[in-house]
Design an enzyme around this catalytic site. Structure first.
Site, PDB file in Angstrom:
ATOM      1  N   ARG A   1      13.844  94.324-103.963  1.00  0.00           N
ATOM      2  CA  ARG A   1      13.957  93.486-104.979  1.00  0.00           C
ATOM      3  C   ARG A   1      12.464  93.748-105.731  1.00  0.00           C
ATOM      4  NH1 ARG A   1      13.111  86.775-104.006  1.00  0.00           N
ATOM      5  NH2 ARG A   1      12.817  86.165-106.439  1.00  0.00           N
TER       6      ARG A   1
ATOM      7  N   SER B   1      -1.621  88.030-102.436  1.00  0.00           N
ATOM      8  CA  SER B   1      -0.519  87.772-101.970  1.00  0.00           C
ATOM      9  C   SER B   1      -0.257  87.236-100.435  1.00  0.00           C
ATOM     10  CB  SER B   1       0.478  89.115-101.899  1.00  0.00           C
ATOM     11  OG  SER B   1       0.107  90.008-100.862  1.00  0.00           O
TER      12      SER B   1
ATOM     13  N   ASN C   1       4.115  85.780 -95.915  1.00  0.00           N
ATOM     14  CA  ASN C   1       5.462  85.675 -95.968  1.00  0.00           C
ATOM     15  C   ASN C   1       6.332  86.867 -96.971  1.00  0.00           C
ATOM     16  OD1 ASN C   1       4.912  84.181 -98.190  1.00  0.00           O
ATOM     17  ND2 ASN C   1       6.161  82.645 -97.587  1.00  0.00           N
TER      18      ASN C   1
ATOM     19  N   LYS D   1      -5.496  92.145-103.145  1.00  0.00           N
ATOM     20  CA  LYS D   1      -5.769  91.619-101.722  1.00  0.00           C
ATOM     21  C   LYS D   1      -4.532  91.296-100.980  1.00  0.00           C
ATOM     22  CE  LYS D   1      -8.419  89.987 -98.479  1.00  0.00           C
ATOM     23  NZ  LYS D   1      -7.163  89.679 -97.493  1.00  0.00           N
TER      24      LYS D   1
ATOM     25  N   GLU E   1       0.312  79.467-106.797  1.00  0.00           N
ATOM     26  CA  GLU E   1       1.568  79.200-106.065  1.00  0.00           C
ATOM     27  C   GLU E   1       1.355  78.769-104.841  1.00  0.00           C
ATOM     28  OE1 GLU E   1       5.719  81.267-104.456  1.00  0.00           O
ATOM     29  OE2 GLU E   1       4.647  82.323-105.757  1.00  0.00           O
TER      30      GLU E   1
ATOM     31  N   CYS F   1       7.766  78.767 -99.071  1.00  0.00           N
ATOM     32  CA  CYS F   1       7.158  77.564 -99.772  1.00  0.00           C
ATOM     33  C   CYS F   1       8.318  76.987-100.337  1.00  0.00           C
ATOM     34  CB  CYS F   1       6.093  78.131-101.039  1.00  0.00           C
ATOM     35  SG  CYS F   1       6.669  79.228-101.949  1.00  0.00           S
TER      36      CYS F   1
END
Length: 476
Positions: free
Chosen positions: A103, A151, A154, A177, A250, A284
């Site tokens: 993806r 990032s 998960n 990072k 996010e 999330c």
């Protein structure tokens, strides 16, 4: 011997004087080491990136896209290899881990294509007075400069690629990072961009201990834009450190699935279980509570419980539905929420069980709003079901949360679904489907403490560029 992974800085792979050992959450085995960078090494990363910026931003979109497409091709080629390590590093099912890399390649490709389609505009004056009629504005988008992309554990590859590729196609340079638990996967992602032949300094990586460099990499004056996915407390700290600089955050969520009397309960239960328990609930956008009309609650609870009982529990390489959580701290937190709910009278419809860091999938019926589980984000495989008597009650509970990421509404009454969607204080509402991130050309955002800024490839490109207007006066 444990493999030593290196950082990619200014076109070279580099070790540091210190290193961090990464262990597999599921087995405790050593997976490898990554460099623990110092402040001085971070300075060098940023200086290298800044030096590379003029040449990179001077390229055309099509020239930058060629590099990015090549990186996507390499990710596609190496999906099995990267996915295998990813599965071990974050205890994600092997099939899902490989799918994450695939993806990511798709997102990277799409970002390159979207960048090529980027366009400015020409505006004519004359709207305000006669003199303005002689003016023309050429409106362009320019790169913000140095983007710091951070990032989460998960999705250490996917939620890196969705930041890196839009930044690069826009003419920015990037310092990436990865999370500590996810650093190896992040560095394998970096190998694809390195092999694609990006000019030295355009793309760089940073690994290290948060206690040493966490604040430093954010507050550093060289950084022009911060793009972060992770917890709300860390995101709030980044917001304070960023000052006047633009950010994209996010953060957490407490996504509610609202189930009305006329819902297709089989479809609803299928989506709720998939949304709540995918990657052991460590998302999330996971369904984190169900607000169901009392008249259909018994049937929904029965269907959800039956489906949860069929979920497999095991190791990542077995492609189990439920795998060990990322660490003991996470498992302890989820166990605490489960105990609080049980102690306050919630009815567990599945066995309550823990083995090491594996929390067996748990469903609670008759959860009430005095329970922590009604409000706190578990980031684990536990689902609270709250019975309500009206749409207004469901909306009140849903909107009382400090989070506002996503919600789902299950009903056959689409005008009512739209009305509910308008009243939900979230970034995205799904109708008759689980809460989820995709698709990647859609906007992705959160309200309240769930984030700042709008993602999705096109929207990320817009966020990581500045608008510049050049005005010409036309001779009389």
């Amino acid at each position: 011997m444990t493999k030593q992974y290196k950082n990619y800085v200014n076109g070279e792979w580099k070790l540091s004087d210190e290193e961090i050992t990464i262990y597999e959450p599921a087995t405790g085995k050593e997976l490898g080491t990554v460099p623990a960078m110092s402040h001085e090494e971070v300075d060098y990363v940023y200086a290298s990136a800044k030096a590379a910026l003029p040449e990179w931003r001077a390229l055309s979109y099509i020239e930058r896209a060629a590099y990015i497409h090549k990186a996507a091709d390499i990710l596609e080629r190496d999906a099995e290899k990267i996915g295998s390590v990813l599965s071990k590093e974050i205890a994600k099912g092997l099939k899902s881990a490989v799918g994450e890399v695939t993806r990511t390649a798709e997102i990277v490709n799409f970002a390159a294509e979207e960048g090529v389609r980027a366009e400015g505009e020409v505006l004519e004056g004359g709207s305000f007075d006669a003199a303005s009629k002689r003016k023309i504005a050429v409106v362009r988008r320019e790169p913000v400069g140095l983007v710091l992309a951070i990032s989460p554990f998960n999705y250490p590859v996917n939620l890196a690629g969705s930041k890196i590729a839009p930044a690069l196609i826009s003419g920015n340079v990037v310092a990436f990072k990865p999370p500590t638990q996810g650093s190896i996967s992040g560095l394998l992602l970096a190998e694809a961009f390195a092999e694609a032949g990006l000019p030295a300094g355009v793309f760089n990586t940073i690994t290290g201990r948060g206690s040493v460099i966490g604040d430093y990499i954010v507050e550093h004056e060289a950084v022009d834009f911060i793009n972060f996915t992770g917890s709300t407390p860390v995101g709030e700290n980044i917001g304070r450190l960023a000052g006047m600089r633009p950010i994209m955050l996010e953060l957490g969520g407490k996504d509610a699935a609202i189930v009305l009397e006329d819902a297709d309960l089989e479809l609803t239960a299928k989506n709720i279980v998939a949304g709540a328990f995918g990657y052991s609930g460590q998302r999330c956008t996971a369904v984190k509570r169900v607000l169901v009309m009392d008249s259909v609650a018994d049937e929904l609870v029965k269907l959800v419980t039956e489906k949860v009982e069929k979920l497999s529990v095991g190791m990542p390489e077995e492609d189990a539905d439920i795998t060990p959580l990322i660490d003991t701290k996470a498992a302890d937190f989820v166990e605490g929420l489960i105990k609080d709910a049980a102690d306050k009278g919630a009815v567990a419809t599945t066995p309550i069980k823990r083995e090491g860091n594996t929390i067996y999938p748990t469903v609670f019926d008759k959860v009430t709003t005095d329970m922590r589980l009604a409000w706190e984000e578990p980031f684990g495989p536990v689902l609270p079901i709250i019975r309500v008597n009206s749409v207004d009650e469901a909306l009140e509970i849903a909107n009382e949360s400090e989070y506002g990421l996503q919600s789902s509404v299950f009903t056959q009454d689409f005008p009512l679904a739209l009305k509910i969607a308008e009243q939900l204080e979230v970034g995205t509402v799904h109708i008759n489907n689980k809460t989820q991130r995709g698709t990647d050309n859609f906007p992705f955002l959160g309200a309240k403490k769930s984030g700042a800024g709008v993602q999705g490839v096109k929207y990320s490109i817009h966020a990581m560029t500045n608008v510049k207007s050049v005005v010409f006066d036309i001779a009389k």
